[in-house]
Design an enzyme around this catalytic site. Structure first.
Site, PDB file in Angstrom:
ATOM      1  N   HIS A   1      -4.068  11.794   3.872  1.00 50.89           N
ATOM      2  CA  HIS A   1      -2.607  11.914   3.901  1.00 50.89           C
ATOM      3  C   HIS A   1      -2.135  13.073   3.012  1.00 50.89           C
ATOM      4  O   HIS A   1      -1.349  12.893   2.078  1.00 50.89           O
ATOM      5  CB  HIS A   1      -1.953  10.602   3.449  1.00 50.89           C
ATOM      6  CG  HIS A   1      -0.554  10.441   3.986  1.00 50.89           C
ATOM      7  ND1 HIS A   1       0.044   9.205   4.187  1.00 50.89           N
ATOM      8  CD2 HIS A   1       0.385  11.352   4.361  1.00 50.89           C
ATOM      9  CE1 HIS A   1       1.276   9.372   4.646  1.00 50.89           C
ATOM     10  NE2 HIS A   1       1.503  10.670   4.759  1.00 50.89           N
TER      11      HIS A   1
ATOM     12  N   GLU B   1      -3.939   2.610   4.830  1.00 55.35           N
ATOM     13  CA  GLU B   1      -4.405   3.539   3.801  1.00 55.35           C
ATOM     14  C   GLU B   1      -4.011   3.048   2.399  1.00 55.35           C
ATOM     15  O   GLU B   1      -2.959   2.400   2.255  1.00 55.35           O
ATOM     16  CB  GLU B   1      -3.851   4.944   4.046  1.00 55.35           C
ATOM     17  CG  GLU B   1      -2.329   5.043   4.071  1.00 55.35           C
ATOM     18  CD  GLU B   1      -1.837   6.419   4.507  1.00 55.35           C
ATOM     19  OE1 GLU B   1      -1.050   6.993   3.746  1.00 55.35           O
ATOM     20  OE2 GLU B   1      -2.235   6.908   5.583  1.00 55.35           O
TER      21      GLU B   1
ATOM     22  N   ARG C   1       2.241   8.547  11.161  1.00 51.60           N
ATOM     23  CA  ARG C   1       1.963   7.356  10.356  1.00 51.60           C
ATOM     24  C   ARG C   1       0.786   6.644  11.003  1.00 51.60           C
ATOM     25  O   ARG C   1       0.646   6.619  12.235  1.00 51.60           O
ATOM     26  CB  ARG C   1       3.174   6.414  10.300  1.00 51.60           C
ATOM     27  CG  ARG C   1       4.318   6.932   9.446  1.00 51.60           C
ATOM     28  CD  ARG C   1       3.974   6.901   7.971  1.00 51.60           C
ATOM     29  NE  ARG C   1       5.117   7.224   7.123  1.00 51.60           N
ATOM     30  CZ  ARG C   1       5.339   8.413   6.573  1.00 51.60           C
ATOM     31  NH1 ARG C   1       4.483   9.403   6.809  1.00 51.60           N
ATOM     32  NH2 ARG C   1       6.401   8.620   5.810  1.00 51.60           N
TER      33      ARG C   1
END
Length: 318
Positions: free
Chosen positions: A280, A262, A233
């Site tokens: 991601h 993000e 993360r």
């Protein structure tokens, strides 16, 4: 009567039919982050299930705005931004996608590691701009190096196996607890691990307990020849400290699949040539997506049939 399922992340069109055939009505309200609206402008009355991801989650006020909610499904393994206390107080079940995307994320971590260590993106860019001889810089090999794994869960173990068996790397790890079943070296702190390692790969869960675990001290310990890879993360890495370390070349480079805020990318990262950023996508393989959504559908079906869930989230994260 169809069961309204609110989608905060998308379901591929090829897989939607399975949800519809199972009796779910799909209400799409995609969210880029945890500040995006949770409901369409016209509302979504009667929503009984939500599909989200751990990095977006569902907080207490959002749960309160869904009075008919019975289950929250997290697409992947993470659930750090789901308010479990608020859910448990209402008797709302929470599930995650444990075990469905481990292989895909581990593969992506290795792709990032090889790319940043061997300078692949800059080499490709140089060749496309007509540079050949000048682009042929010397870069370290992976084979025989020391790799430190931060978080030795399912993903961390698969990365460690790839490093050890595929590249003959020496593996060490830091985890909340020693893994008695493995023979890899355990380091009592992340700083100790970083100082030992040539490559530091982060795959620990997100949440308050791991926020900025990779800080200035850890990056300083990693050193000017060390590389950082983060497939966990964005919150686990102190972005300001990372930018400073990359700018000053106090670490050799970084490869990130996740960012703190993000999809916003800090301007300080964009101008650097010693970082690779992907959006991601570690879990975005066809195989992982098929497995994730099959598990989501099975958990939803079990929930509304009054049967035990396959992957319930029962405890609050540490």
């Amino acid at each position: 009567m169809r069961i309204p399922l609110l989608l905060h992340v998308d379901i591929p069109s090829t897989l939607r039919v399975g949800f519809e055939q199972a009796g779910f009505s799909l209400v799409t309200m995609l969210r880029e982050n945890d500040r995006s609206p949770i409901l369409p402008a016209g509302g979504a009355p009667g929503v009984k299930a939500v599909l989200t991801i751990g990095s977006i989650g569902l907080n207490a006020s959002e749960i309160a705005a869904l009075p008919d909610l019975r289950v929250i499904c997290c697409q992947g393994a993470g659930y750090e931004k789901v308010d479990l206390k608020a859910a448990q107080a209402r008797g709302i079940q929470v599930t995650n996608g444990a075990g469905t995307n481990d292989t895909s994320v581990a593969d992506h971590a290795m792709a990032l590691l090889a790319s940043i260590a061997r300078n692949i993106t800059n080499l490709d860019r140089g060749v496309r701009h007509g540079i050949w001889q000048q682009a042929r810089v010397t870069r370290p090999q992976l084979t025989g190096k020391r790799v430190g794994i931060v978080g030795l869960g399912n993903i961390g173990q698969k990365i460690a196996q790839r490093c050890a068996l595929g590249f003959s790397m020496t593996v060490a790890y830091h985890n909340r607890h020693v893994r008695q079943e493995c023979d890899w070296l355990y380091c009592a702190s992340v700083s100790e691990l970083a100082q030992w390692a040539d490559f530091l790969i982060v795959c620990t869960p997100g949440g308050a307990g791991t926020r900025h675990m990779i800080d200035r001290q850890v990056l300083a310990a990693l050193g000017p020849e060390g590389f950082l890879v983060n497939v966990a993360r964005g919150s686990v890495v102190d972005t300001g400290a990372l930018i400073e370390s990359l700018q000053r070349r106090t670490i050799a480079g970084a490869a990130l699949d996740v960012l703190e805020d993000e999809p916003l990318v800090p301007a300080g990262l964009l101008g650097l040539d010693n970082i690779i950023i992907t959006p991601h996508v570690g879990a975005r393989s066809p195989e992982a997506q098929t497995a994730m959504f099959a598990l989501v559908l099975e958990n939803l079906t079990r929930c509304f049939a009054g049967r035990p869930l396959l992957t319930p989230v029962a405890e609050l994260p540490a």
